[in-house]
Design a protein around this motif. Sequence first.
Motif, mmCIF file in Angstrom:
data_model
loop_
_atom_site.group_PDB
_atom_site.id
_atom_site.type_symbol
_atom_site.label_atom_id
_atom_site.label_comp_id
_atom_site.label_asym_id
_atom_site.label_seq_id
_atom_site.Cartn_x
_atom_site.Cartn_y
_atom_site.Cartn_z
ATOM 1 N N LYS A 138 0.772 -1.178 0.334
ATOM 2 C CA LYS A 138 0.009 0.192 0.480
ATOM 3 C C LYS A 138 1.055 0.713 0.314
ATOM 4 N N GLU A 139 0.554 2.152 -0.238
ATOM 5 C CA GLU A 139 1.593 3.413 -0.478
ATOM 6 C C GLU A 139 1.320 4.077 0.360
ATOM 7 N N PHE A 140 2.377 4.946 0.953
ATOM 8 C CA PHE A 140 2.480 5.059 2.137
ATOM 9 C C PHE A 140 1.055 6.364 2.702
ATOM 10 N N SER A 141 0.724 5.764 3.838
ATOM 11 C CA SER A 141 -0.454 6.628 5.142
ATOM 12 C C SER A 141 0.736 7.803 5.385
ATOM 13 N N ASP A 142 -0.205 9.181 5.426
ATOM 14 C CA ASP A 142 0.228 10.322 6.292
ATOM 15 C C ASP A 142 1.452 10.231 7.314
ATOM 16 N N ARG A 143 0.936 9.113 7.914
ATOM 17 C CA ARG A 143 1.584 8.655 9.462
ATOM 18 C C ARG A 143 3.111 8.124 8.894
ATOM 19 N N GLN A 144 3.227 7.109 8.082
ATOM 20 C CA GLN A 144 4.368 6.203 7.870
ATOM 21 C C GLN A 144 5.187 7.551 6.663
ATOM 22 N N MET A 145 4.223 8.171 6.499
ATOM 23 C CA MET A 145 5.209 9.888 5.412
ATOM 24 C C MET A 145 5.842 10.878 6.653
ATOM 25 N N ARG A 146 5.644 10.724 7.581
ATOM 26 C CA ARG A 146 5.992 11.388 8.898
ATOM 27 C C ARG A 146 6.984 10.822 9.374
ATOM 28 N N LEU A 147 7.024 9.664 10.216
ATOM 29 C CA LEU A 147 7.537 8.688 10.186
ATOM 30 C C LEU A 147 8.738 8.879 9.132
ATOM 31 N N PHE A 148 8.726 8.724 7.762
ATOM 32 C CA PHE A 148 9.852 8.352 7.156
ATOM 33 C C PHE A 148 10.458 9.487 7.090
ATOM 34 N N LEU A 149 9.991 10.888 7.207
ATOM 35 C CA LEU A 149 10.779 12.583 7.624
ATOM 36 C C LEU A 149 11.239 12.028 8.795
ATOM 37 N N GLU A 150 11.152 11.851 9.635
ATOM 38 C CA GLU A 150 11.980 12.392 10.897
ATOM 39 C C GLU A 150 13.684 11.867 10.314
ATOM 40 N N ALA A 151 13.750 10.917 9.660
ATOM 41 C CA ALA A 151 14.958 11.393 9.709
ATOM 42 C C ALA A 151 16.232 11.335 9.403
ATOM 43 N N TRP A 152 15.443 12.853 8.079
ATOM 44 C CA TRP A 152 15.267 13.758 7.902
ATOM 45 C C TRP A 152 15.241 15.176 8.604
ATOM 46 N N LYS A 153 14.738 14.786 9.623
ATOM 47 C CA LYS A 153 14.164 16.538 10.113
ATOM 48 C C LYS A 153 15.461 17.490 10.927
ATOM 49 N N SER A 154 16.628 16.850 10.990
ATOM 50 C CA SER A 154 17.552 17.347 11.455
ATOM 51 C C SER A 154 18.541 17.631 10.395
ATOM 52 N N GLU A 155 17.713 17.527 9.149
ATOM 53 C CA GLU A 155 18.608 18.378 8.171
ATOM 54 C C GLU A 155 18.044 19.656 7.865
ATOM 55 N N MET A 156 17.480 19.616 7.703
ATOM 56 C CA MET A 156 15.894 21.265 7.676
ATOM 57 C C MET A 156 16.299 21.603 8.353
ATOM 58 N N PRO A 157 17.003 23.167 7.028
ATOM 59 C CA PRO A 157 16.696 25.036 7.744
ATOM 60 C C PRO A 157 16.093 24.729 8.793
ATOM 61 N N PRO A 158 16.291 25.444 9.496
ATOM 62 C CA PRO A 158 15.535 26.009 10.603
ATOM 63 C C PRO A 158 14.367 26.743 9.910
ATOM 64 N N GLU A 159 13.920 27.404 8.633
ATOM 65 C CA GLU A 159 12.784 27.906 7.675
ATOM 66 C C GLU A 159 11.856 26.760 7.516
ATOM 67 N N LYS A 160 12.313 25.547 7.232
ATOM 68 C CA LYS A 160 11.563 24.364 7.254
ATOM 69 C C LYS A 160 11.419 23.653 8.191
ATOM 70 N N SER A 161 10.356 22.323 7.592
ATOM 71 C CA SER A 161 9.892 20.932 8.842
ATOM 72 C C SER A 161 9.293 20.523 8.000
ATOM 73 N N ILE A 162 9.531 19.114 9.653
ATOM 74 C CA ILE A 162 7.950 18.334 8.291
ATOM 75 C C ILE A 162 7.032 18.795 7.743
ATOM 76 N N ARG B 283 4.110 9.013 -1.480
ATOM 77 C CA ARG B 283 3.331 8.562 -1.088
ATOM 78 C C ARG B 283 4.228 6.960 -1.637
ATOM 79 N N ASN B 284 5.420 7.022 -2.611
ATOM 80 C CA ASN B 284 6.175 6.097 -2.985
ATOM 81 C C ASN B 284 7.835 6.738 -2.123
ATOM 82 N N PRO B 285 8.119 5.378 -1.159
ATOM 83 C CA PRO B 285 9.056 5.475 -1.024
ATOM 84 C C PRO B 285 10.426 6.026 -0.951
ATOM 85 N N LEU B 286 10.780 5.779 -2.346
ATOM 86 C CA LEU B 286 12.182 6.315 -3.476
ATOM 87 C C LEU B 286 12.030 7.523 -3.972
#
Length: 772
Positions: A372-396, A414-417
Motif C-alpha cells: 500500500k502506498e504510504f499513509s500520512d503517518r508513514q510519510m511523517r515517520l519516514f521524514l523523521e530521519a531527515w528532520k535534523s537536516e532541514m533548515p530552520p525555516e522548513k519543517s516536516i 507516497r512512494n518511498p523512493l
Amino acid sequence: MPKSNLSYTQLFRHKFNRLVSISLFLLTLTIVLSWSWILPSYTQTPTPNIKSREVIIQKIKESAKRHVENEQKMDSQLIIEIYGENSVGLTKLEITEIYEVEYEKVKDEIDSNFWKKIKDDFFYGLPWFAAIAFFILFLFKEAIQGWGTDFIKTIGNWLYNQISGIELFWNFSLKRYKKGLINKHEQLKIPFRPNRPLSLQEIYVDLQFLEKANNEPINFSEIKKYNRLAIKGQPGAGKTLLLKYLVLSWAREKLKTSSNEYVPILLELYRLNEVEISALNMEVLKQKLVEALDRDDFPKANSFVEQSLEKGKLFLLFDGLDEVKSLIRSQVVQAINDLLDKYDKCRAIITCRAAVYRNDFAESVEKTLDIKEFSDRQMRLFLEAWKSEMPPEKSIDQLIQTLRDRPLIMELARNPLMLTIVAHLYTQPAFVLPQSRSDFYQESTHILLNQWQNNFNQYKESAHKRRVLQHLALFAQDNASKQQKNDLSLDYQIVLEQIQKVLPDLNLNPETDTQPILKEIVERSGLLLEVERGDKYQFAHLTLQEYFAATALRDKENELIERFKNDPERWRETIKLWCGFAGNSTNLIEVIYQEDSLTAFECLADAQEVSPILAEGIIEEFKQKLVEANSDENLARAFGAVASDVRERGRGKVVFEFLENALNYSESLEVRQASVKALSKTNLPQAADILFMYYEDINLVDARLALINMGDIAVSLLKGLAEKGSEMAMRDLVKIGTPYSRETLNDLLYHSDENIQRLAALNIAEFTSLNN
C-alpha cells in the motif's frame, strides 16, 4: 667430532630450541586465555553519581562492556532500573538504545578476535584441536616467526574457509553470517547523498499491504503469521527494503523467537539472468542460495542448505522477479515453484513489480499482497530521519502541507523512493516544490546534476551530463524492448560505447572524457548507479530512466509513437511524461487513443495543451467505464489523476464534478462505490469533504477507509464526530496516527462529558501502543 657433524648438530639444536620456544608461547597464551574465560569478573555495577549527560552515557557504555566481557546476556531492563531515574533528561528509550548499540559494538569487537573465537567455538570439547595447532605450527613455522595481525587474520580466514561447511561448525558459521549481513545492510546508501548513508533501522517504516479480496489494510505485524507470501508493488515502493530489513532484524536477533528459528537467505533473482535457459531448474536455484550465503561470509554451505531445506529451517527471500529476463522468467518461476513444492516447510517471500506479476505463485503461497502506498503517518515517520537536516525555516509539517497543495506530487511522494528524493531536495534552503510531475523531474534532476558544482564538478555544464543521461536512457529503453527484458542494467562496456557516441556533439573528447564524465554523474548526482561491483550500470529508478527517455524524444513525436505501438507497456510512462513538457499533445494523444484508450485518458492529467474536442471525447468515453474502477486499480488512479489536476484548464474540474455527481445521484451502488475509490485517489481536501458525507453509510464503507487513507485532511472532519462521542471516529483517528490526530484525541480529555473523556483516554492508550 668432525666439523660437518658439529654444524649439523648445532643447526638441529637451534631449530629445536626455536620450535620449543614457539610451542611454549602458544601453550602459555592458551592457558592465559582459558584462565580468563574460566574466571570472569563479576563486579557489580554501582549506582552512578550522575553529574552530566555525558557521564551517564559513559556509565551506560561501561556497563554494556562489562556485560559482554562477563558473557552476560543483554539486559536492557537492568540498565533502565539503574539509570532510568536521572536528572539529565535521558529517556528510557534513549538509555536502551545507548546500551544495546554499545553492547553489540563490544560484542562484535570481541567476536572478531581470532583467539577468542578459538576459545569459544573450537577449543573446549575438541581435544584434537591441539593436533591441528601443532600441524599449523609445523606447516607455517617460518611464517610464524613474523607473527602479526595480518597473519592472524589470514590464517583465521583460511581455517574458517576450510571448516565453515562442516556441520560441527555451523553455529560458528552462522555467527559470521549474521555479522556479514549487518555489515552489508545496516547502512542504507542513498545514491544522491554520496558518503552520507542513512541507518536502515532508523529510516525503515513498517509497510502496509492490501489483499485483492479485501480493501482493509494489513499491517506488517499481521503478515508474519503467513509462511509464504508473494508481495508486489510499484517501483520504489519498498519491496527490496522490506527484505533487507527482515534479514538485518534476524541478524540483530530482534525478530520474535518463532522467526529466529528460520535462517533467512536473500537472493536477488536478477542473478539468474546469466544462466542458460536450458540449465534453469531447482538444482541451479539451490546453488544460487549457496552462493548467496557465501557472499555474506558463510562459504561452502552446500550441506547446510540441503539439510536446512529438508528440515524446513530456511526463510527464502526471492527479490525482484521483474528483474529476470522475460525470455527465461517462466523457467525461473517453475524452478521456484518446484523448490517450494518439494520443501514445503520452508518459509518464503517473493517480490515483484505489480505491472509484471502474473499470479505466478498462486499455488505456492498463502497470500498475494500489494504494498500500500504510504499513509500520512508513514510519510511523517519516514521524514523523521531527515528532520535534523532541514533548515530552520522548513519543517516536516510544512513539507506535508506543501505536498497537500500539489496533489500530483503528493501522489509521487507516497512512494518511498520518490519521497526520499523529495526529502533530500527539500533540505536545500532554496528548493521549492513544483506543481506538475514533469516540472518536478526537471527541477530535481537539475539540482542533482549541479550539486557541489562550484567546488568539485569537472563538467560545469549540467546540460552535457543531461545529454549523456538522455542518450543512455533512450538506449536502455530501446535495448530492453529488443531483448524483452525488464532489468534496468547496462553492461559497463556498452555504457562507455554509448557515451562515446554522444560526446563529440558536446565538443568533448571520447578518448579522455568518457570515464570522467561517467564517474561524475554516478558519484555526484546519484541518478545513475554502479551495480554488480561496477560491471553494470542502471538508473536509480525506472521513472528517472523513462523521464530522460521522454526528454530525449522531445522533438521526435513520431519516433515516440512508433516505440509505443511496438511495446506499449515499456513506453506508457514515457508517453505521459512527454505530454507534461510538450507544447501541444493533441496529435500524439489522438494516435495513442486508437492504440490504448486508458493511456490516452491518463495523458490528460499531464498534458500542457490538448484539443478540447479530443479531451471531451476521451472523458465522455471513460465516464461510461467508471464502474470498472472497482476492480481496476489503474483505472481508479487515472480518474484520480485527471480529477486532481488543479491547473486552470477545465479538464480536472469536469472529471471531479462528474465523480461528485455520480456519488451523490447515481442509482447504481457499484457506480457510487467506484466514485468513492476514484475521489480518494485525488488527495484533494474537497474530495475529503464529499466522502465525509458518507462516512457512516453502511453501503459505502469504502468512504470511511478512503478518509483514513487521506490522513490529516480527514482529521478536522472526524474531530466534530469525536466531540459528539463517536467511538468509530476516535478509532479512526488512532488509525490515521499523525501528530494532528493525537492532538485531537488529547483535546477530548478535557471534554465536559466524562464518558467522552474515558473513551478518549482508551483510544490514546491504543494510539501509543500502535504508534510507538
